[in-house]
Structure formats: C-alpha cells, structure tokens
Design a protein around this motif. Structure first.
Motif, PDB file in Angstrom:
ATOM      1  N   LEU A  71      -9.014  -6.827  -8.201  1.00  0.00           N
ATOM      2  CA  LEU A  71      -7.883  -7.071  -7.464  1.00  0.00           C
ATOM      3  C   LEU A  71      -7.742  -8.094  -6.496  1.00  0.00           C
ATOM      4  O   LEU A  71      -8.821  -8.558  -5.852  1.00  0.00           O
ATOM      5  CB  LEU A  71      -7.659  -5.664  -6.696  1.00  0.00           C
ATOM      6  CG  LEU A  71      -7.566  -4.361  -7.514  1.00  0.00           C
ATOM      7  CD1 LEU A  71      -7.865  -3.303  -6.757  1.00  0.00           C
ATOM      8  CD2 LEU A  71      -6.184  -4.292  -8.119  1.00  0.00           C
ATOM      9  N   ASP A  72      -6.535  -8.671  -6.114  1.00  0.00           N
ATOM     10  CA  ASP A  72      -6.262  -9.290  -4.822  1.00  0.00           C
ATOM     11  C   ASP A  72      -5.607  -8.158  -3.944  1.00  0.00           C
ATOM     12  O   ASP A  72      -5.202  -7.143  -4.293  1.00  0.00           O
ATOM     13  CB  ASP A  72      -5.296 -10.523  -5.298  1.00  0.00           C
ATOM     14  CG  ASP A  72      -4.267 -10.434  -5.896  1.00  0.00           C
ATOM     15  OD1 ASP A  72      -3.572  -9.357  -6.039  1.00  0.00           O
ATOM     16  OD2 ASP A  72      -3.404 -11.191  -6.535  1.00  0.00           O
ATOM     17  N   ARG A  73      -5.129  -8.854  -2.858  1.00  0.00           N
ATOM     18  CA  ARG A  73      -4.203  -7.888  -1.990  1.00  0.00           C
ATOM     19  C   ARG A  73      -2.868  -7.613  -2.317  1.00  0.00           C
ATOM     20  O   ARG A  73      -2.390  -6.372  -2.552  1.00  0.00           O
ATOM     21  CB  ARG A  73      -3.921  -8.746  -0.481  1.00  0.00           C
ATOM     22  CG  ARG A  73      -5.305  -8.932   0.293  1.00  0.00           C
ATOM     23  CD  ARG A  73      -4.893  -9.551   1.657  1.00  0.00           C
ATOM     24  NE  ARG A  73      -5.907  -9.929   2.467  1.00  0.00           N
ATOM     25  CZ  ARG A  73      -6.550  -9.042   3.522  1.00  0.00           C
ATOM     26  NH1 ARG A  73      -6.008  -8.034   3.637  1.00  0.00           N
ATOM     27  NH2 ARG A  73      -7.570  -9.419   4.134  1.00  0.00           N
TER      28      ARG A  73
ATOM     29  N   ARG B  94      -1.917  -7.099  -5.562  1.00  0.00           N
ATOM     30  CA  ARG B  94      -1.927  -5.797  -6.746  1.00  0.00           C
ATOM     31  C   ARG B  94      -2.575  -4.720  -6.328  1.00  0.00           C
ATOM     32  O   ARG B  94      -2.469  -3.721  -6.695  1.00  0.00           O
ATOM     33  CB  ARG B  94      -2.878  -6.548  -7.857  1.00  0.00           C
ATOM     34  CG  ARG B  94      -2.109  -7.155  -8.810  1.00  0.00           C
ATOM     35  CD  ARG B  94      -1.775  -8.675  -8.467  1.00  0.00           C
ATOM     36  NE  ARG B  94      -0.770  -9.526  -9.322  1.00  0.00           N
ATOM     37  CZ  ARG B  94      -0.649 -10.592  -8.949  1.00  0.00           C
ATOM     38  NH1 ARG B  94      -1.268 -11.262  -8.042  1.00  0.00           N
ATOM     39  NH2 ARG B  94       0.262 -11.319  -9.949  1.00  0.00           N
ATOM     40  N   ALA B  95      -3.519  -4.743  -5.160  1.00  0.00           N
ATOM     41  CA  ALA B  95      -4.151  -3.732  -4.603  1.00  0.00           C
ATOM     42  C   ALA B  95      -2.958  -2.861  -3.815  1.00  0.00           C
ATOM     43  O   ALA B  95      -3.025  -1.717  -3.792  1.00  0.00           O
ATOM     44  CB  ALA B  95      -5.344  -3.911  -3.554  1.00  0.00           C
TER      45      ALA B  95
ATOM     46  N   PRO C 263      -8.055  -3.719  -1.755  1.00  0.00           N
ATOM     47  CA  PRO C 263      -8.360  -4.806  -2.385  1.00  0.00           C
ATOM     48  C   PRO C 263      -9.964  -4.950  -2.619  1.00  0.00           C
ATOM     49  O   PRO C 263     -10.675  -4.281  -1.520  1.00  0.00           O
ATOM     50  CB  PRO C 263      -8.025  -6.010  -1.855  1.00  0.00           C
ATOM     51  CG  PRO C 263      -7.796  -5.757  -0.222  1.00  0.00           C
ATOM     52  CD  PRO C 263      -7.333  -3.906  -0.342  1.00  0.00           C
ATOM     53  N   ASN C 264     -10.539  -5.436  -3.668  1.00  0.00           N
ATOM     54  CA  ASN C 264     -11.967  -5.482  -3.728  1.00  0.00           C
ATOM     55  C   ASN C 264     -12.678  -7.191  -3.637  1.00  0.00           C
ATOM     56  O   ASN C 264     -13.880  -7.217  -4.153  1.00  0.00           O
ATOM     57  CB  ASN C 264     -12.433  -4.771  -4.801  1.00  0.00           C
ATOM     58  CG  ASN C 264     -11.460  -5.141  -6.161  1.00  0.00           C
ATOM     59  OD1 ASN C 264     -11.423  -6.551  -6.487  1.00  0.00           O
ATOM     60  ND2 ASN C 264     -11.280  -4.297  -7.038  1.00  0.00           N
TER      61      ASN C 264
ATOM     62  N   VAL D 153      -6.051 -13.578  -8.866  1.00  0.00           N
ATOM     63  CA  VAL D 153      -7.262 -12.667  -9.298  1.00  0.00           C
ATOM     64  C   VAL D 153      -8.243 -13.394 -10.505  1.00  0.00           C
ATOM     65  O   VAL D 153      -7.702 -13.871 -11.358  1.00  0.00           O
ATOM     66  CB  VAL D 153      -6.492 -11.473  -9.990  1.00  0.00           C
ATOM     67  CG1 VAL D 153      -7.672 -10.472 -10.111  1.00  0.00           C
ATOM     68  CG2 VAL D 153      -5.507 -10.969  -9.134  1.00  0.00           C
TER      69      VAL D 153
END
Length: 223
Positions: A82-84, A86-87, A94-95, A109
């Motif tokens: 994830l980016d911000r 899509r999170a 986000p991860n 991503v």
C-alpha cells in the motif's frame, strides 16, 4: 518439480508480488480474494526489509515507516502492498511501499524484497520426492500476465529421475499460472536466499527476490 530460491523468487516477485500491489490489485485475480485461502497453510509470502536487501529503506517516499507485509500468511491472502492513497481507500494504515525512482517522479506502489518464507525440508528431502521431473535453477528472460501467468526461459535446469538429479536440460521454457501452482506446493526448504536486481514499472527501483527451494506437485510445465 523442485525450483531453486532464484526461481522461487521470480515467481514470488513477477507472478505474485505485482498482483498484490494495491494500484494493480483491482485488475488482478486477487481483487476479491483478500482473506481467502489460496495456498496450503504452510505457505507464506512476505515483502519488506531483509538482511542486505536491495530494496531496504527505513521510510518510503511518502514518509511512512517501512514494515514487513505478510502478503500470504498461512496460505491466506492477508494484506496488499500500500501507499497512503490506497490505504485510505481501504480504511487501513499504509505499510511503507510508496517508492519513486528519484525526486523527479511521483511515488507509486512498489515491492521491496519479496520472498517465500522458508519451511523445514532439506534440499535432499525435496528432491527425493520427485520421481520424474525437473530441478529448475536459473530463470531467464520471460513474460508475466496480470492473471499470474508466466513463461520464462530456463538458463540452468536438470532432470530428476527417482529422486536423483540427472542430466542438464537445454532450450527449455517453464510456463504456468502462479495462482494454480500455489495449491500444488508440497514442501519448502530450510535455506533462504535472495537475488538483488531491479524492477521496472514505469520507474526503475532496487529490489530483491528470493525464498527457499520449493517443491511443486503441479502448476508448472517445462516444454
């Protein structure tokens, strides 16, 4: 069929990892499989920082701390990369997988170091289970699809007859669909190894891919 950590890493990155990138996810067969069992319970697939990983960072290019993502956990599709943006859309945190080639590019991503987690089989045990098949060592150039299909040349490979590695094979191609091959994983080796390389997805970034030796009962053909 037994495959080396380098072949396993190719499958982990090219045929599975790209499907788990959240910007690609809606167009892939994984889109509606979050939380579903898609591999045996002893199979896990991860992405994150590893020792000497080519894709290591403390923070991604959106300032999010990088953490290990268990894409497959005990055979279950557990979490995408994830980016911000899509999170936020998914209502989760986000991860740390927003990456850019340089400051001239917008982050997107991306994978970092993608690998199958090791198991508890020795290499000898894995090979002994193959009565008639192949040991694939080095993948060559190939193609992958958003349906997890792959067709890749075999730069180094050998026959296996009655659990014994035999003659080298030449001019061979390995083909399959990773999501069909996952349920056919019979065993995972103890050793974990990586190949440092680069990935292009409109932008070029550093990545590693790897895993242990993997025994597949089905899902990969050599022609």
């Amino acid at each position: 069929m037994s495959v080396s950590p380098y072949f396993a890493g190719m499958i982990a990155h090219e045929a599975l990892g790209h499907l788990a990138e959240a910007d690609q996810l809606p167009n892939t067969p994984l889109a509606k499989k979050l939380g579903e069992q898609i591999a045996p319970e002893f199979v896990s697939l991860s992405d994150g920082n590893v020792e000497n990983g080519h894709g290591n960072d403390r923070y991604d290019d959106e300032g999010v701390p990088v953490r290990k993502v268990e894409i497959l956990k005990d055979g279950i599709f557990n979490e995408p990369l994830l980016d911000r943006e899509r999170a936020y859309e998914l209502g989760v945190s986000p991860n740390g997988h927003a990456r850019a080639e340089s400051y001239a590019f917008e982050p997107m991503v991306r994978m970092r170091n993608t690998y199958f987690e090791p198991g508890d089989w020795s290499f000898e045990e894995l090979v002994s289970e193959v009565k008639h098949g192949y040991y694939l060592v080095r993948p060559g150039p190939g193609q992958t699809g958003v349906d997890s299909s792959f067709t890749v040349g075999v730069l180094e490979g050998y026959t296996i007859e009655n659990g014994e590695i035999g003659e080298p094979i030449f001019n061979a191609t390995a083909t399959g669909r990773a999501l069909d091959a996952l349920p056919g994983i019979r065993g995972l080796g103890k050793e974990l190894d990586f190949e440092n390389t680069y990935c292009g997805k409109g932008q070029v970034v550093r990545v590693s891919m790897g895993g242990p030796h993997v025994l597949f009962e089905r899902g990969i053909r050599v022609v």
